[in-house]
Design a protein around this motif. Structure first.
Motif, short mmCIF file in Angstrom:
data_model
loop_
_atom_site.label_atom_id
_atom_site.label_comp_id
_atom_site.label_asym_id
_atom_site.label_seq_id
_atom_site.Cartn_x
_atom_site.Cartn_y
_atom_site.Cartn_z
N VAL A 2 0.85 -1.19 0.00
CA VAL A 2 0.00 0.00 0.00
C VAL A 2 0.89 1.25 0.00
O VAL A 2 1.90 1.29 0.70
CB VAL A 2 -0.92 0.02 1.24
N VAL A 3 0.49 2.24 -0.80
CA VAL A 3 1.14 3.54 -0.82
C VAL A 3 0.09 4.55 -0.39
O VAL A 3 -0.98 4.62 -0.98
CB VAL A 3 1.68 3.88 -2.23
N GLN A 4 0.40 5.32 0.65
CA GLN A 4 -0.59 6.24 1.22
C GLN A 4 -0.05 7.65 1.21
O GLN A 4 1.15 7.87 1.39
CB GLN A 4 -0.91 5.82 2.66
N ALA A 9 -2.51 17.84 -1.57
CA ALA A 9 -2.56 17.94 -3.04
C ALA A 9 -2.13 16.60 -3.63
O ALA A 9 -1.48 15.79 -2.96
CB ALA A 9 -1.63 19.04 -3.51
N PRO A 10 -2.52 16.34 -4.88
CA PRO A 10 -2.05 15.11 -5.53
C PRO A 10 -0.52 15.06 -5.52
O PRO A 10 0.14 16.10 -5.67
CB PRO A 10 -2.57 15.22 -6.95
N THR A 11 0.03 13.87 -5.34
CA THR A 11 1.47 13.71 -5.23
C THR A 11 1.94 12.60 -6.16
O THR A 11 1.36 11.52 -6.19
CB THR A 11 1.85 13.34 -3.78
N THR A 12 2.98 12.88 -6.94
CA THR A 12 3.57 11.87 -7.80
C THR A 12 4.77 11.26 -7.08
O THR A 12 5.64 11.97 -6.59
CB THR A 12 4.00 12.47 -9.14
N VAL A 13 4.78 9.93 -6.99
CA VAL A 13 5.87 9.21 -6.34
C VAL A 13 6.46 8.20 -7.31
O VAL A 13 5.81 7.81 -8.28
CB VAL A 13 5.40 8.49 -5.05
N THR A 14 7.68 7.77 -7.04
CA THR A 14 8.32 6.73 -7.83
C THR A 14 8.44 5.49 -6.96
O THR A 14 8.97 5.56 -5.86
CB THR A 14 9.71 7.17 -8.32
N ILE A 15 7.94 4.38 -7.48
CA ILE A 15 8.01 3.09 -6.78
C ILE A 15 9.05 2.25 -7.49
O ILE A 15 9.03 2.12 -8.71
CB ILE A 15 6.64 2.38 -6.82
N SER A 54 11.16 0.92 -12.29
CA SER A 54 10.57 2.06 -11.60
C SER A 54 9.20 2.37 -12.21
O SER A 54 8.98 2.19 -13.40
CB SER A 54 11.48 3.29 -11.66
N PHE A 55 8.31 2.83 -11.37
CA PHE A 55 6.94 3.17 -11.75
C PHE A 55 6.60 4.53 -11.15
O PHE A 55 6.78 4.72 -9.95
CB PHE A 55 5.94 2.14 -11.21
N GLU A 56 6.11 5.45 -11.98
CA GLU A 56 5.64 6.74 -11.45
C GLU A 56 4.14 6.66 -11.29
O GLU A 56 3.42 6.30 -12.22
CB GLU A 56 6.04 7.89 -12.37
N VAL A 57 3.68 7.03 -10.10
CA VAL A 57 2.26 6.93 -9.75
C VAL A 57 1.83 8.22 -9.09
O VAL A 57 2.57 8.77 -8.26
CB VAL A 57 2.03 5.75 -8.78
N THR A 58 0.65 8.73 -9.44
CA THR A 58 0.09 9.91 -8.78
C THR A 58 -0.97 9.46 -7.79
O THR A 58 -1.92 8.76 -8.16
CB THR A 58 -0.50 10.89 -9.80
N ILE A 59 -0.79 9.88 -6.54
CA ILE A 59 -1.73 9.51 -5.47
C ILE A 59 -2.60 10.73 -5.17
O ILE A 59 -2.07 11.82 -4.91
CB ILE A 59 -0.96 9.10 -4.20
N PRO A 60 -3.93 10.57 -5.18
CA PRO A 60 -4.81 11.69 -4.83
C PRO A 60 -4.60 12.12 -3.37
O PRO A 60 -4.07 11.36 -2.56
CB PRO A 60 -6.22 11.11 -5.02
N PRO A 61 -5.02 13.34 -3.03
CA PRO A 61 -4.85 13.83 -1.66
C PRO A 61 -5.55 12.92 -0.64
O PRO A 61 -6.65 12.42 -0.91
CB PRO A 61 -5.48 15.21 -1.66
#
Length: 70
Positions: A2-4, A9-15, A54-61
């Protein structure tokens, strides 16, 4: 896994996932993400290069995303 996000604000993370040719499946939507081969990283203790995707994912607020590696 899980990524929380607790951000406002929406946040882009790299997994990063060890190994190459991996895919991530969003458990909530069943969408499959393809990654890209990340640059070599040297493992701290053995000093050997580690292959990973690597995967870039945007997580909503104030939300989370759940993934399974395939």
């Amino acid at each position: 896994f899980v990524v929380q996000s607790f951000r406002d604000a929406p946040t882009t993370v790299t997994i990063f996932v060890t190994g190459t040719g991996k895919k991530l499946r969003n458990v909530l939507t069943a969408k499959v993400l393809s990654g890209s081969v990340a640059k070599d990283r040297i493992e701290r203790y053995t000093r050997k290069a580690v292959e990973r995707d690597s995967f870039e994912v945007t997580i909503p607020p104030h939300s989370y995303l759940a993934f399974s590696a395939e």
